[in-house]
Design an enzyme around this catalytic site. Sequence first.
Site, PDB file in Angstrom:
ATOM      1  N   GLY A  27      37.472  41.939  32.417  1.00  0.00           N
ATOM      2  CA  GLY A  27      38.213  42.209  33.354  1.00  0.00           C
ATOM      3  C   GLY A  27      39.646  42.721  32.861  1.00  0.00           C
ATOM      4  O   GLY A  27      39.775  43.896  32.713  1.00  0.00           O
ATOM      5  N   GLY A  28      40.493  41.854  32.621  1.00  0.00           N
ATOM      6  CA  GLY A  28      41.828  42.291  32.194  1.00  0.00           C
ATOM      7  C   GLY A  28      41.759  43.268  31.010  1.00  0.00           C
ATOM      8  O   GLY A  28      42.701  44.061  30.946  1.00  0.00           O
TER       9      GLY A  28
ATOM     10  N   GLU B 171      29.534  34.019  34.545  1.00  0.00           N
ATOM     11  CA  GLU B 171      31.141  34.042  34.264  1.00  0.00           C
ATOM     12  C   GLU B 171      31.778  32.884  34.918  1.00  0.00           C
ATOM     13  O   GLU B 171      31.566  32.422  36.142  1.00  0.00           O
ATOM     14  CB  GLU B 171      31.524  34.996  35.347  1.00  0.00           C
ATOM     15  CG  GLU B 171      31.283  36.612  34.865  1.00  0.00           C
ATOM     16  CD  GLU B 171      32.230  37.604  35.242  1.00  0.00           C
ATOM     17  OE1 GLU B 171      32.675  38.478  34.254  1.00  0.00           O
ATOM     18  OE2 GLU B 171      32.609  37.687  36.443  1.00  0.00           O
TER      19      GLU B 171
ATOM     20  N   GLU C 208      35.298  36.298  42.431  1.00  0.00           N
ATOM     21  CA  GLU C 208      36.454  36.645  43.498  1.00  0.00           C
ATOM     22  C   GLU C 208      36.198  36.850  44.771  1.00  0.00           C
ATOM     23  O   GLU C 208      36.617  36.788  45.829  1.00  0.00           O
ATOM     24  CB  GLU C 208      37.487  37.655  42.857  1.00  0.00           C
ATOM     25  CG  GLU C 208      38.156  37.165  41.619  1.00  0.00           C
ATOM     26  CD  GLU C 208      38.587  38.320  40.574  1.00  0.00           C
ATOM     27  OE1 GLU C 208      38.557  39.327  40.747  1.00  0.00           O
ATOM     28  OE2 GLU C 208      38.928  37.598  39.402  1.00  0.00           O
TER      29      GLU C 208
ATOM     30  N   ASN D 215      35.515  45.567  34.384  1.00  0.00           N
ATOM     31  CA  ASN D 215      35.657  45.728  35.805  1.00  0.00           C
ATOM     32  C   ASN D 215      37.055  45.702  35.806  1.00  0.00           C
ATOM     33  O   ASN D 215      37.939  44.598  35.726  1.00  0.00           O
ATOM     34  CB  ASN D 215      35.220  44.294  36.361  1.00  0.00           C
ATOM     35  CG  ASN D 215      35.683  43.805  37.707  1.00  0.00           C
ATOM     36  OD1 ASN D 215      35.929  44.708  38.485  1.00  0.00           O
ATOM     37  ND2 ASN D 215      35.721  42.605  38.236  1.00  0.00           N
ATOM     38  N   TRP D 216      37.764  46.741  36.571  1.00  0.00           N
ATOM     39  CA  TRP D 216      39.149  47.044  36.869  1.00  0.00           C
ATOM     40  C   TRP D 216      39.679  46.244  38.038  1.00  0.00           C
ATOM     41  O   TRP D 216      40.981  46.361  38.028  1.00  0.00           O
ATOM     42  CB  TRP D 216      39.140  48.413  36.755  1.00  0.00           C
ATOM     43  CG  TRP D 216      38.960  49.290  35.663  1.00  0.00           C
ATOM     44  CD1 TRP D 216      38.386  48.797  34.656  1.00  0.00           C
ATOM     45  CD2 TRP D 216      39.222  50.631  35.482  1.00  0.00           C
ATOM     46  NE1 TRP D 216      38.134  49.992  33.790  1.00  0.00           N
ATOM     47  CE2 TRP D 216      38.633  51.044  34.225  1.00  0.00           C
ATOM     48  CE3 TRP D 216      39.767  51.559  36.398  1.00  0.00           C
ATOM     49  CZ2 TRP D 216      38.621  52.282  33.872  1.00  0.00           C
ATOM     50  CZ3 TRP D 216      39.824  53.045  35.903  1.00  0.00           C
ATOM     51  CH2 TRP D 216      39.227  53.293  34.689  1.00  0.00           C
ATOM     52  N   LYS D 217      39.080  45.702  38.789  1.00  0.00           N
ATOM     53  CA  LYS D 217      39.290  44.812  40.116  1.00  0.00           C
ATOM     54  C   LYS D 217      40.301  45.790  40.975  1.00  0.00           C
ATOM     55  O   LYS D 217      40.144  46.991  40.737  1.00  0.00           O
ATOM     56  CB  LYS D 217      40.124  43.358  39.227  1.00  0.00           C
ATOM     57  CG  LYS D 217      39.240  42.822  38.276  1.00  0.00           C
ATOM     58  CD  LYS D 217      39.945  41.374  38.363  1.00  0.00           C
ATOM     59  CE  LYS D 217      39.184  40.766  37.023  1.00  0.00           C
ATOM     60  NZ  LYS D 217      39.299  39.267  37.119  1.00  0.00           N
TER      61      LYS D 217
ATOM     62  N   HIS E 157      30.537  38.548  42.440  1.00  0.00           N
ATOM     63  CA  HIS E 157      31.759  38.063  41.771  1.00  0.00           C
ATOM     64  C   HIS E 157      32.428  36.946  42.229  1.00  0.00           C
ATOM     65  O   HIS E 157      32.425  36.808  43.582  1.00  0.00           O
ATOM     66  CB  HIS E 157      32.625  39.365  41.437  1.00  0.00           C
ATOM     67  CG  HIS E 157      33.706  39.183  40.344  1.00  0.00           C
ATOM     68  ND1 HIS E 157      34.793  38.384  40.504  1.00  0.00           N
ATOM     69  CD2 HIS E 157      33.684  39.707  39.000  1.00  0.00           C
ATOM     70  CE1 HIS E 157      35.469  38.236  39.211  1.00  0.00           C
ATOM     71  NE2 HIS E 157      34.863  39.100  38.571  1.00  0.00           N
TER      72      HIS E 157
ATOM     73  N   GLY F 137      40.167  35.479  34.220  1.00  0.00           N
ATOM     74  CA  GLY F 137      41.577  35.560  34.141  1.00  0.00           C
ATOM     75  C   GLY F 137      42.622  34.497  33.803  1.00  0.00           C
ATOM     76  O   GLY F 137      43.712  34.784  34.201  1.00  0.00           O
TER      77      GLY F 137
ATOM     78  N   SER G   2      37.921  36.037  30.336  1.00  0.00           N
ATOM     79  CA  SER G   2      38.910  36.155  29.423  1.00  0.00           C
ATOM     80  C   SER G   2      38.238  36.528  28.134  1.00  0.00           C
ATOM     81  O   SER G   2      38.757  36.258  26.999  1.00  0.00           O
ATOM     82  CB  SER G   2      39.750  34.797  28.960  1.00  0.00           C
ATOM     83  OG  SER G   2      40.287  34.384  30.518  1.00  0.00           O
TER      84      SER G   2
HETATM   85  C1  PEP Z   1      36.038  39.579  35.713  1.00  0.00           C
HETATM   86  O1  PEP Z   1      36.723  39.917  36.218  1.00  0.00           O
HETATM   87  O2  PEP Z   1      34.614  39.750  35.777  1.00  0.00           O
HETATM   88  C2  PEP Z   1      36.467  38.946  34.256  1.00  0.00           C
HETATM   89  C3  PEP Z   1      35.559  38.427  33.559  1.00  0.00           C
HETATM   90  O3  PEP Z   1      37.747  39.112  34.098  1.00  0.00           O
HETATM   91  P1  PEP Z   1      38.719  38.625  32.934  1.00  0.00           P
HETATM   92  O4  PEP Z   1      37.913  39.199  31.711  1.00  0.00           O
HETATM   93  O5  PEP Z   1      39.998  38.990  33.142  1.00  0.00           O
HETATM   94  O6  PEP Z   1      38.725  37.037  32.762  1.00  0.00           O
END
Ligand code: PEP
Length: 255
Positions: A231-232, A164, A96, A9-11, A94, A170, A210
């Site tokens: 994500g990141g 999640e 966010e 997930n590049w957000k 999600h 993040g 994470s």
């Molecule tokens: C996500 O955006 O779904 C996520 C899990 O982010 P991160 O891996 O950066 O915690």
Amino acid sequence: MRSPFVAGNWKMNTTATEAERLVLEMLDKLDKIEGVEKVLCPPFVSLVAVSMMLQGSSIKLGAQNMYFEAKGAYTGEISSLMLSELCEFVILGHSERRWYFGETDEIVNRKVKAALANKLKPILCVGERLEENEAGRTEEVVSRQLRGALDGIEPVRDLVIAYEPVWAIGTGKAASGKQAAATIQFIRAVVAKLWSKSMAQDLRILYGGSVTGANIAEFISYLEIDGALVGGASLKAEEFVSIVEKTAEIKGRKK
Ligand code: PEP
């Protein structure tokens, strides 16, 4: 047998130029990894370019969000009908979206229905906030989110669930494999009650929060955890490839 699954997930990151560069950096290596379903979810503006770059490869495309109406006067929104020509997957619910954009369980439910109606496979995210976790309310929250999102939906195998925990997203503070596996086991029990035991056994359930190349093994070593929503770390080509490679290796050994 559930096939392992890793999605990036590049957000709200990467311009169209940067997105193309990132795909180029990982395409060949990612394409060659067998035994894992691999999905990239870039921002909307890069979906067309990335979909062309992924043509003929084993890597699939997903969107990060969508609106539940098919078309009409909804300025700025993107529908599942539009996405269905480009993507196979869409991330829904999600945290966010829930916390920054006020998406309720009802909105997520309408989005899941609209996605399925247009043959898009939802990656449905659920997870508790820190204070809910600390108050021992994880199961209550996750159960409410799942029941809300799946309300009125017939059993469907074209669904991936991602657990999640909000406090792990993040923050660099991932859940432990044990914690994640226990909640995922609970999620399967909820799906079994809502739908059936066989559906609960067949659905892929991921951990997200994470995840990195250094900790992925801790999660996917658990039979309950079928992969990761990243994500990141999915914005770093080498690291994302390493997450997928380790998933293939560890899940391959367990067959
Ligand atoms: C996500 O955006 O779904 C996520 C899990 O982010 P991160 O891996 O950066 O915690």
